[in-house]
Write an enzyme that holds these catalytic residues in place. Structure first.
Site, PDB file in Angstrom:
ATOM      1  N   HIS B  82     -91.642  -4.388 -34.041  1.00 40.80           N
ATOM      2  CA  HIS B  82     -90.211  -4.757 -34.615  1.00 40.80           C
ATOM      3  C   HIS B  82     -89.416  -4.911 -33.192  1.00 40.80           C
ATOM      4  O   HIS B  82     -89.195  -4.139 -32.627  1.00 40.80           O
ATOM      5  CB  HIS B  82     -89.373  -3.893 -35.287  1.00 40.80           C
ATOM      6  CG  HIS B  82     -88.201  -4.489 -36.094  1.00 40.80           C
ATOM      7  ND1 HIS B  82     -88.062  -5.262 -37.040  1.00 40.80           N
ATOM      8  CD2 HIS B  82     -87.059  -4.187 -35.615  1.00 40.80           C
ATOM      9  CE1 HIS B  82     -86.844  -5.625 -37.275  1.00 40.80           C
ATOM     10  NE2 HIS B  82     -86.241  -5.074 -36.451  1.00 40.80           N
ATOM     11  N   ASP B 161     -81.295  -1.659 -48.621  1.00 38.93           N
ATOM     12  CA  ASP B 161     -80.875  -2.285 -47.439  1.00 38.93           C
ATOM     13  C   ASP B 161     -80.247  -3.445 -47.587  1.00 38.93           C
ATOM     14  O   ASP B 161     -79.396  -3.863 -46.723  1.00 38.93           O
ATOM     15  CB  ASP B 161     -81.998  -2.212 -46.550  1.00 38.93           C
ATOM     16  CG  ASP B 161     -81.564  -3.028 -45.140  1.00 38.93           C
ATOM     17  OD1 ASP B 161     -80.743  -2.447 -44.316  1.00 38.93           O
ATOM     18  OD2 ASP B 161     -82.412  -4.119 -44.791  1.00 38.93           O
ATOM     19  N   ARG B 168     -72.442  -5.242 -45.210  1.00 36.21           N
ATOM     20  CA  ARG B 168     -71.902  -5.251 -43.475  1.00 36.21           C
ATOM     21  C   ARG B 168     -71.725  -6.284 -42.809  1.00 36.21           C
ATOM     22  O   ARG B 168     -70.572  -6.342 -42.053  1.00 36.21           O
ATOM     23  CB  ARG B 168     -72.867  -4.159 -42.918  1.00 36.21           C
ATOM     24  CG  ARG B 168     -73.375  -2.858 -43.374  1.00 36.21           C
ATOM     25  CD  ARG B 168     -74.513  -2.185 -42.917  1.00 36.21           C
ATOM     26  NE  ARG B 168     -74.860  -2.427 -41.802  1.00 36.21           N
ATOM     27  CZ  ARG B 168     -76.034  -2.289 -40.755  1.00 36.21           C
ATOM     28  NH1 ARG B 168     -77.050  -2.548 -41.551  1.00 36.21           N
ATOM     29  NH2 ARG B 168     -75.769  -2.377 -39.525  1.00 36.21           N
ATOM     30  N   SER B 183     -81.483   0.568 -41.079  1.00 36.92           N
ATOM     31  CA  SER B 183     -81.727  -0.608 -41.789  1.00 36.92           C
ATOM     32  C   SER B 183     -83.253  -1.126 -41.271  1.00 36.92           C
ATOM     33  O   SER B 183     -84.150  -1.218 -42.070  1.00 36.92           O
ATOM     34  CB  SER B 183     -80.754  -1.711 -41.294  1.00 36.92           C
ATOM     35  OG  SER B 183     -81.180  -2.893 -41.738  1.00 36.92           O
ATOM     36  N   LYS B 187     -87.141  -0.382 -43.513  1.00 36.93           N
ATOM     37  CA  LYS B 187     -88.006  -1.657 -43.861  1.00 36.93           C
ATOM     38  C   LYS B 187     -89.479  -1.193 -43.167  1.00 36.93           C
ATOM     39  O   LYS B 187     -90.524  -1.620 -43.913  1.00 36.93           O
ATOM     40  CB  LYS B 187     -87.390  -2.754 -43.480  1.00 36.93           C
ATOM     41  CG  LYS B 187     -86.390  -3.183 -44.405  1.00 36.93           C
ATOM     42  CD  LYS B 187     -85.701  -4.657 -44.047  1.00 36.93           C
ATOM     43  CE  LYS B 187     -84.963  -4.225 -42.680  1.00 36.93           C
ATOM     44  NZ  LYS B 187     -83.808  -5.329 -42.244  1.00 36.93           N
TER      45      LYS B 187
END
Lengths: 441, 441
Positions: B82, B161, B168, B183, B187
């Site tokens: 990620h 999320d 947000r 967040s 995931k």
């Protein structure tokens, strides 16, 4: 301009410009800014604060979000008073008639209570027939005719404050000095008084629990008023115990009547007199505190204060006979004394807890739509510093049923601290705050 | 439990309990807590922070707010990577096929881009026919069959999320370390990978602009992963200039193809190789970095990486011929060079500004419902440290029309700083963060 950028700026701790404040207040008023963005901004303001300029601009923007009342057709200097709220704090019902009896116009718009006990409007509505709704023309005409009118705030008075206050209450952003100061002062500026006397409470039953914070709030509000060209002074007065002995709407009206009738002296009268003194001076009706006090004493002793209260009640559709016969006020179903278990001296009262007790019994609202029961509450039989014996009645409880009596008895004992060593009575007025500085008392 | 008390606690700077965090995440997921209360809480978290325990609990609560994917039927250790997001950052399209070609299962759920340029999913969708939607069973079956699948996040993946992120974005509470970390990691935990390699970007085009903040974010995420029993490592890599030279969705796919074809070397390949090395080690497919790197080199040089990309594209309905013939990708209407006015050395690139330029040209979204134009963007011809002459082409611009070309030319010149004195090329990888500590590079 963009609300996200405004939130961002306050989040990072920067001061907002007047244009930015006007932008978000406009958006809060017309609903164009969604609640979640206002909530985020309010929390950023709560945590990061606002400087003097920002607080002043915020107040003006909220004041101008609705009608700005023009009282110039009224002879004399219209004077207003405002308390930041406390338990057993019914000074308005005493001081407003006394000051009006001196010829000074009192054009008062009051709020309904949310939290603790009811507001002045709720108390007045416990008088059979009394109406607190009136058009602006009638309101001004009544002040011109009898020097006094007390009505509820119209929805056109600082609507931005209403929108923000509803949101603050449910987002834990009530306890912010600039938000409290601007909320109070925006309504005061919009309701048109030229002179304003503020009663900033301090202690266990007040918004601000420490003297420092209370003085700071007083200073901010006095400054806002002065910057807006109004004559503003603040008294910082004690709320470490209830001011009057009567807590509950009709009960507080009764206590005010007892005070105006000369039957009851003590802290409630003393603070009312201090406030009245400042109101007369602010309105230019007295040169100094001594003369103001003497004038007020005359109005009290001669019964002209009481007569003014009767006139007010009559003018607004109420039954003035309650002044002679307080038993005409709503009466509670069940009345019982609460007795002490320990002997000693009263050292502390958890005043907020006493307020919530009255609220829970039906004297206050937990939400806007709650209906108040005017008859319920309790009358304290002692004050801090008093010596008490085991078995003494500490209070008389006025309730809707036996269940509330039992609950109230338990809460009263929990809220009141009795210790073996002697305790001193509390000081009533801690300081006077003027635009020129603080006078500690 | 009561949301106002939870907001109050965080407003005053206290740590929340696991129960309180689970309560508000449940309320955010099922909609029982209104947006304005969540917004106030998010702002309080943004300003007052969260400690290690709170951040971990928040991540777990968000991960468990929806489906927790079980990849245990897949042979080997499923590995995920990620990136925290940057400009010209298309490493996934290079490293995922290379790692899968080594036999390591890559079951990747990716996000769509919001801000800057598109996400991996948007890039893949620029390949004609490519579908990123697939049921979970098909997803797992594809990974078992060809070792790789890349799909969009389902709505059942960490729905809390999604709810919080939407809020947000419009309440200026994106830039919070615990909120960013939870967040991302919620995931990753929910999507089932046992090993996770994080690419935390640092610099002018990254969420975290300073190396210290980037390392802190990496540490928090690595800790969360370790606490949840996953094998997590983070590289902190540079984003002071775009990583690849191609910015825009189809353009970035083309660059990934060029890299896998061996036609293009440089920073994009280098960082992809570093990430791949860590992925192989984390998956237990290599004992050390040297061996991992050699294996990946073999996959690249032999064309097995490219072959895996073709397999992936075929399996998900796309036209694998784009790998041999990138001109099959969507082509921009207008293509023009942008020329430099000054000679000297490239010192800085305002990377965020370059990202917003691509977004504005149609390569990214400003709101969720925006439709991306896959063909647009630009290709930078130089990097920081390069010597350039006046009149040199700094970039080739791919646009929808002449107006965008003119705007892009202007923005490119504004975003790139050229000075007379020589400048050094940037370091690519700043640090490796493991559960045991930081290895500066």
């Amino acid at each position: 301009m963009n609300i996200i950028q405004i939130i961002e700026k306050k989040k990072l701790g920067y001061a907002l410009t007047q244009q930015e404040i006007q932008f978000f207040i406009k958006g809060a008023t017309d609903g164009s800014i969604p609640d979640y963005q206002l909530a985020a901004l309010l929390m950023a303001i709560r945590i990061n604060g606002m400087d003097r300029d920002e607080t002043g601009w915020l107040t003006l923007a909220m004041a101008h979000s609705g009608d700005m009342l023009d009282l110039s057709v009224i002879d004399g200097v219209p004077v207003d008073k405002h308390s930041t709220g406390g338990v057993g704090d019914t000074t308005t019902l005493i001081v407003a008639p006394l000051v009006a009896a001196c010829g000074v116009p009192v054009a008062k718009m009051s709020g309904r209570g949310l939290g603790h006990t009811g507001g002045t409007i709720d108390k007045l509505e416990s008088i059979p027939g009394f109406s607190t709704e009136m058009g602006m023309e009638d309101f001004i005409a009544q002040v011109r005719r009898i020097r006094i009118a007390v009505i509820g705030q119209t929805k056109d008075l600082a609507p931005a404050d209403k929108a923000l206050y509803l949101l603050r209450d449910i987002t834990s952003t009530v306890d912010s000095l600039p938000l409290i100061a601007s909320s109070i002062m925006s309504k005061k500026l919009a309701s048109g008084a030229r002179a304003i006397v503020l009663d900033v409470k301090t202690g266990a039953g007040a918004i601000m629990r420490t003297l420092d914070k209370s003085i700071e709030l007083a200073q901010v509000m006095v400054r806002i008023g002065a910057d807006a060209g109004r004559d503003v002074i603040a008294l910082v007065t004690d709320m470490d115990e209830p001011l009057g002995s009567h807590i509950g709407n009709a009960l507080e009206v009764k206590e005010a009547i007892d005070v105006l009738a000369g039957r009851v002296q003590g802290p409630l009268l003393d603070v009312s007199m201090e406030l009245g003194t400042q109101m007369l001076i602010a309105a230019g009706a007295a040169d100094n505190a001594l003369k103001a006090r003497q004038t007020l004493d005359t109005m009290l002793v001669s019964g002209q204060g009481m007569e003014k209260l009767r006139e007010l009640i009559s003018a607004q559709g109420g039954d003035p006979e309650v002044c002679a016969q307080p038993s005409l006020l709503p009466q509670a179903k069940v009345v019982c004394d609460a007795h002490l278990k320990d002997a000693g001296y009263i050292h502390r009262m958890d005043t907020a807890r006493l307020g919530y007790l009255a609220q829970r019994m039906g004297a206050g609202r937990t939400k806007k739509t709650d209906v108040i029961d005017p008859s319920v509450g309790f009358v304290l039989r002692h004050r801090i510093g008093d010596a008490v014996a085991a078995g003494d009645a500490i209070a008389t409880v006025y309730a809707r049923g036996e269940e509330d009596i039992a609950f109230a008895r338990e809460e009263l004992l929990q809220a009141i601290t009795i210790l073996p060593e002697p305790a001193r009575p509390l000081k009533l007025v801690h300081a006077i705050v003027t635009p020129d500085g603080i006078i500690p008392l």
